[in-house]
Design a protein around this motif. Sequence first.
Motif, PDB file in Angstrom:
ATOM      1  N   PHE A  37       1.044  -1.281  -0.215  1.00 60.22           N
ATOM      2  CA  PHE A  37       0.042   0.097   0.010  1.00 60.22           C
ATOM      3  C   PHE A  37       1.022   1.136  -0.054  1.00 60.22           C
ATOM      4  O   PHE A  37       1.882   1.527   0.851  1.00 60.22           O
ATOM      5  N   SER A  38       0.593   2.071  -1.001  1.00 59.76           N
ATOM      6  CA  SER A  38       1.720   3.240  -1.163  1.00 59.76           C
ATOM      7  C   SER A  38       0.528   4.582  -1.300  1.00 59.76           C
ATOM      8  O   SER A  38      -0.582   4.124  -1.844  1.00 59.76           O
ATOM      9  N   VAL A  39       0.874   5.590  -0.846  1.00 60.91           N
ATOM     10  CA  VAL A  39      -0.062   6.648  -1.094  1.00 60.91           C
ATOM     11  C   VAL A  39       1.160   7.794  -1.872  1.00 60.91           C
ATOM     12  O   VAL A  39       2.142   8.233  -1.191  1.00 60.91           O
ATOM     13  N   LEU A  40       0.800   8.218  -3.162  1.00 62.43           N
ATOM     14  CA  LEU A  40       1.779   8.847  -3.862  1.00 62.43           C
ATOM     15  C   LEU A  40       3.040   8.252  -4.137  1.00 62.43           C
ATOM     16  O   LEU A  40       3.156   7.219  -4.433  1.00 62.43           O
ATOM     17  N   PHE A  41       4.079   8.760  -3.491  1.00 59.87           N
ATOM     18  CA  PHE A  41       5.404   8.112  -3.591  1.00 59.87           C
ATOM     19  C   PHE A  41       5.747   7.468  -2.341  1.00 59.87           C
ATOM     20  O   PHE A  41       6.795   7.074  -2.100  1.00 59.87           O
ATOM     21  N   TRP A  42       4.971   7.408  -1.210  1.00 59.40           N
ATOM     22  CA  TRP A  42       5.274   7.002   0.225  1.00 59.40           C
ATOM     23  C   TRP A  42       4.767   5.623  -0.109  1.00 59.40           C
ATOM     24  O   TRP A  42       3.600   5.265   0.135  1.00 59.40           O
ATOM     25  N   ASP A  43       5.625   4.497   0.512  1.00 57.45           N
ATOM     26  CA  ASP A  43       5.045   3.225   0.848  1.00 57.45           C
ATOM     27  C   ASP A  43       4.860   3.091   2.152  1.00 57.45           C
ATOM     28  O   ASP A  43       5.518   3.689   3.062  1.00 57.45           O
ATOM     29  N   ILE A  44       3.619   2.903   2.494  1.00 55.11           N
ATOM     30  CA  ILE A  44       3.025   2.776   3.686  1.00 55.11           C
ATOM     31  C   ILE A  44       3.153   1.188   4.565  1.00 55.11           C
ATOM     32  O   ILE A  44       3.548   1.349   5.668  1.00 55.11           O
ATOM     33  N   TYR A  45       2.893   0.279   3.673  1.00 56.48           N
ATOM     34  CA  TYR A  45       2.935  -0.972   4.442  1.00 56.48           C
ATOM     35  C   TYR A  45       2.843  -2.009   3.186  1.00 56.48           C
ATOM     36  O   TYR A  45       2.441  -1.823   1.949  1.00 56.48           O
ATOM     37  N   ASP A  46       3.335  -3.259   3.623  1.00 56.64           N
ATOM     38  CA  ASP A  46       3.210  -4.467   2.883  1.00 56.64           C
ATOM     39  C   ASP A  46       2.146  -5.420   3.556  1.00 56.64           C
ATOM     40  O   ASP A  46       2.128  -5.343   4.912  1.00 56.64           O
ATOM     41  N   SER A  47       1.338  -5.938   2.901  1.00 51.14           N
ATOM     42  CA  SER A  47       0.318  -7.045   3.530  1.00 51.14           C
ATOM     43  C   SER A  47       0.265  -8.261   2.940  1.00 51.14           C
ATOM     44  O   SER A  47       0.752  -8.349   1.813  1.00 51.14           O
ATOM     45  N   ALA A  48      -0.118  -9.190   3.496  1.00 48.36           N
ATOM     46  CA  ALA A  48      -0.362 -10.516   3.035  1.00 48.36           C
ATOM     47  C   ALA A  48      -1.541 -11.144   3.751  1.00 48.36           C
ATOM     48  O   ALA A  48      -1.750 -11.074   4.938  1.00 48.36           O
ATOM     49  N   LEU A  49      -2.248 -12.004   3.050  1.00 50.24           N
ATOM     50  CA  LEU A  49      -3.418 -12.976   3.569  1.00 50.24           C
ATOM     51  C   LEU A  49      -2.998 -14.270   3.288  1.00 50.24           C
ATOM     52  O   LEU A  49      -2.649 -14.873   2.227  1.00 50.24           O
ATOM     53  N   PHE A  50      -3.196 -14.991   4.324  1.00 54.09           N
ATOM     54  CA  PHE A  50      -3.132 -16.431   4.286  1.00 54.09           C
ATOM     55  C   PHE A  50      -4.585 -17.181   4.760  1.00 54.09           C
ATOM     56  O   PHE A  50      -5.257 -16.469   5.648  1.00 54.09           O
ATOM     57  N   THR A  51      -4.505 -18.490   4.323  1.00 48.71           N
ATOM     58  CA  THR A  51      -5.859 -18.968   4.467  1.00 48.71           C
ATOM     59  C   THR A  51      -5.313 -20.648   4.673  1.00 48.71           C
ATOM     60  O   THR A  51      -4.116 -21.107   4.425  1.00 48.71           O
ATOM     61  N   TYR A  52      -6.106 -21.880   5.014  1.00 55.92           N
ATOM     62  CA  TYR A  52      -5.665 -23.114   5.057  1.00 55.92           C
ATOM     63  C   TYR A  52      -5.578 -23.627   3.538  1.00 55.92           C
ATOM     64  O   TYR A  52      -4.662 -24.544   3.640  1.00 55.92           O
ATOM     65  N   ASP A  53      -6.287 -23.191   2.584  1.00 56.11           N
ATOM     66  CA  ASP A  53      -6.326 -23.643   1.570  1.00 56.11           C
ATOM     67  C   ASP A  53      -5.644 -22.745   0.306  1.00 56.11           C
ATOM     68  O   ASP A  53      -5.826 -23.265  -0.781  1.00 56.11           O
ATOM     69  N   GLY A  54      -5.587 -21.677   0.747  1.00 56.71           N
ATOM     70  CA  GLY A  54      -4.964 -20.618  -0.318  1.00 56.71           C
ATOM     71  C   GLY A  54      -6.172 -19.605  -0.940  1.00 56.71           C
ATOM     72  O   GLY A  54      -5.908 -19.286  -1.916  1.00 56.71           O
ATOM     73  N   LYS A  55      -7.330 -20.006  -0.430  1.00 57.15           N
ATOM     74  CA  LYS A  55      -8.320 -19.226  -1.018  1.00 57.15           C
ATOM     75  C   LYS A  55      -9.303 -18.566   0.197  1.00 57.15           C
ATOM     76  O   LYS A  55      -9.501 -19.089   1.013  1.00 57.15           O
ATOM     77  N   TYR A  56      -9.551 -17.368  -0.185  1.00 59.77           N
ATOM     78  CA  TYR A  56     -10.176 -16.566   0.780  1.00 59.77           C
ATOM     79  C   TYR A  56     -11.529 -16.830   0.761  1.00 59.77           C
ATOM     80  O   TYR A  56     -12.220 -16.613  -0.342  1.00 59.77           O
ATOM     81  N   GLN A  57     -12.288 -17.159   2.169  1.00 63.23           N
ATOM     82  CA  GLN A  57     -13.628 -17.074   2.208  1.00 63.23           C
ATOM     83  C   GLN A  57     -14.070 -16.356   3.485  1.00 63.23           C
ATOM     84  O   GLN A  57     -13.383 -16.627   4.622  1.00 63.23           O
ATOM     85  N   ALA A  58     -14.856 -15.208   3.518  1.00 57.18           N
ATOM     86  CA  ALA A  58     -14.842 -14.336   4.727  1.00 57.18           C
ATOM     87  C   ALA A  58     -15.333 -14.979   5.926  1.00 57.18           C
ATOM     88  O   ALA A  58     -15.016 -14.576   6.852  1.00 57.18           O
ATOM     89  N   ASP A  59     -16.091 -16.127   5.849  1.00 59.25           N
ATOM     90  CA  ASP A  59     -16.567 -16.786   6.947  1.00 59.25           C
ATOM     91  C   ASP A  59     -15.708 -18.030   7.520  1.00 59.25           C
ATOM     92  O   ASP A  59     -15.880 -18.689   8.373  1.00 59.25           O
ATOM     93  N   GLU A  60     -14.485 -17.961   6.699  1.00 59.73           N
ATOM     94  CA  GLU A  60     -13.491 -19.021   7.289  1.00 59.73           C
ATOM     95  C   GLU A  60     -12.131 -18.290   7.988  1.00 59.73           C
ATOM     96  O   GLU A  60     -12.015 -17.302   7.813  1.00 59.73           O
TER      97      GLU A  60
END
Length: 166
Positions: free
Chosen positions: A37-60
Amino acid sequence: MLSIASNAAAMSTHSNSFPQELTEIKQPLVLVGKAKFSVLFWDIYDSALFTYDGKYQADEAFLFEINYLRDISRDDLIERTVEQWQHLGVDSIKYQPFLADLANIWPNISKGDQLAMWTDGRSTAFYFNQAFRGQIADPAFSQLFASIWLSPQTSQPKLRKKLLGN
């Protein structure tokens, strides 16, 4: 409805869902996607999402990590979170009860710090630099919080696409 549990209480109550070490949680998980995530030329953060099967389900179960690339105060984190919920059209009645809990759990952030959120679908735990910080025991919170990045109506659709592995 809400509770912030101490490390010991959370571990005894949810020993299977919230192991003491974040590395224990992460070990069986598969990366879904990552984004900067960057705003203009400032890098704010790196993010990552992990699940048990590599697929996102909001209720899991899922783990969402943010690695900060600059300093940010706890108050600023909360303010930005509220702004994003407002962008999504979330009624303040839904998020207001969580703000005091977030203020108690979240620290001030320095460049290089990590804040991670783990949910088993029933409760949400936050870890700061791998150490348990607190828990919000409300099943609605994890989806509400994750919607900031993962809702189709997010303010950052490109970031969402990368987090979902697209």
